[in-house]
Write an enzyme that holds these catalytic residues in place. Structure first.
Site, PDB file in Angstrom:
ATOM      1  N   CYS A  86      21.184  32.596  60.565  1.00 51.57           N
ATOM      2  CA  CYS A  86      22.746  33.096  60.117  1.00 51.57           C
ATOM      3  C   CYS A  86      23.535  32.169  60.715  1.00 51.57           C
ATOM      4  O   CYS A  86      23.666  30.938  60.114  1.00 51.57           O
ATOM      5  CB  CYS A  86      23.132  34.406  60.893  1.00 51.57           C
ATOM      6  SG  CYS A  86      24.372  35.146  59.902  1.00 51.57           S
ATOM      7  N   HIS A 203      18.019  38.084  59.707  1.00 56.42           N
ATOM      8  CA  HIS A 203      17.695  38.217  60.834  1.00 56.42           C
ATOM      9  C   HIS A 203      16.446  38.814  61.309  1.00 56.42           C
ATOM     10  O   HIS A 203      16.248  40.128  61.489  1.00 56.42           O
ATOM     11  CB  HIS A 203      18.704  39.123  61.531  1.00 56.42           C
ATOM     12  CG  HIS A 203      20.291  38.494  61.971  1.00 56.42           C
ATOM     13  ND1 HIS A 203      20.816  37.819  62.747  1.00 56.42           N
ATOM     14  CD2 HIS A 203      21.112  38.412  60.811  1.00 56.42           C
ATOM     15  CE1 HIS A 203      21.682  37.250  62.730  1.00 56.42           C
ATOM     16  NE2 HIS A 203      22.134  37.876  61.482  1.00 56.42           N
ATOM     17  N   GLU A 205      14.887  38.713  64.161  1.00 57.42           N
ATOM     18  CA  GLU A 205      14.906  39.343  65.700  1.00 57.42           C
ATOM     19  C   GLU A 205      15.574  40.543  65.591  1.00 57.42           C
ATOM     20  O   GLU A 205      15.197  41.336  66.589  1.00 57.42           O
ATOM     21  CB  GLU A 205      15.858  38.236  66.406  1.00 57.42           C
ATOM     22  CG  GLU A 205      17.055  38.533  66.394  1.00 57.42           C
ATOM     23  CD  GLU A 205      17.963  37.737  65.073  1.00 57.42           C
ATOM     24  OE1 GLU A 205      19.103  37.907  65.105  1.00 57.42           O
ATOM     25  OE2 GLU A 205      17.241  37.224  64.337  1.00 57.42           O
TER      26      GLU A 205
END
Length: 229
Positions: A86, A203, A205
């Site tokens: 990002c 994302h 994660e």
């Protein structure tokens, strides 16, 4: 192996990343303040999402001048791994480690959603635990995530197979209907020609813990660890 997660003023996804590397995978992880320059102990440098320097001027425009960035450039030149998510992807393009730019979303709105992306290749360290053309689900949260590059750069990216992820439908179809931000060629993530630098807007994660009902991203980290170890 050891992860280093860069922390800028305004970063807000650094702890999310550490939750995966240190919390789930139980690997050594160092939070690196942006003014630190010694990263020689790190195998993988992660530039996380967030709003470095409040996204003043444009996303990543100020962060590129932080002292740690020169060390990250040398880290990358040495063939070590750099992963930008990002805002991290935006910073990597600003500093020139990846080509192109991330500009305002097509509809000029901030998007916070879950999207599907297609894995374009699985012969790199980042995607070795995925299948080629596999469709996975990741969250996105950005206002300037539309990938843009000139015609020659786009052609080179495609010819060199540097596009690692594309936005797609549940069946893996690539079209504008399933392109959330208007990125050219539906690009969600790219690598450099050597393959040791990855930048992506989604994302992984935030998709790595089964407790939150989505863990498609964990395979990326597990594959990375297996390859380096």
């Amino acid at each position: 192996m050891k992860f280093g997660i860069i922390v800028f003023p305004g970063s807000n996804c650094d702890r999310d990343m550490a939750t995966v590397t240190q919390g789930i995978l139980n690997l050594p992880t160092r939070m690196v303040w942006h003014q630190d320059t010694d990263i020689n102990d790190l195998d993988v440098v992660v530039i996380p999402g967030g709003f470095s320097y409040g996204d003043y001027l444009r996303c990543g425009a100020i962060a590129q001048f932080s002292p740690v960035m020169n060390s990250i450039i040398e880290h990358a030149k040495a063939g070590k791994y750099v992963f930008g998510v990002c805002n991290g992807f935006q910073i990597l393009t600003e500093v020139g480690l990846l080509p192109g730019a991330l500009i305002r979303n097509r509809d000029l709105h901030f998007i916070c959603d879950r999207v599907r992306v297609r894995v374009e290749r699985n012969d790199l360290i980042w995607t070795r635990k995925y299948s080629k053309q596999q469709v996975v689900t990741y969250p996105i949260a950005h206002g300037e995530g539309r990938y843009f590059a000139d015609e020659d750069t786009l052609k080179a990216l495609e010819e060199n197979n540097q596009v690692l992820f594309r936005y797609c439908s549940a069946r893996g179809e690539i079209n504008e209907e399933h392109n959330p931000n208007g990125s050219l060629n539906s690009i969600a993530g790219i690598v450099n020609q050597q393959g040791n630098i990855l930048g992506m807007m989604p994302h992984p994660e935030r998709a790595s813990d089964a407790a939150i009902g989505i863990n498609d991203g964990l395979a990326m980290f597990e594959g990375l660890v297996m390859a380096i170890a």
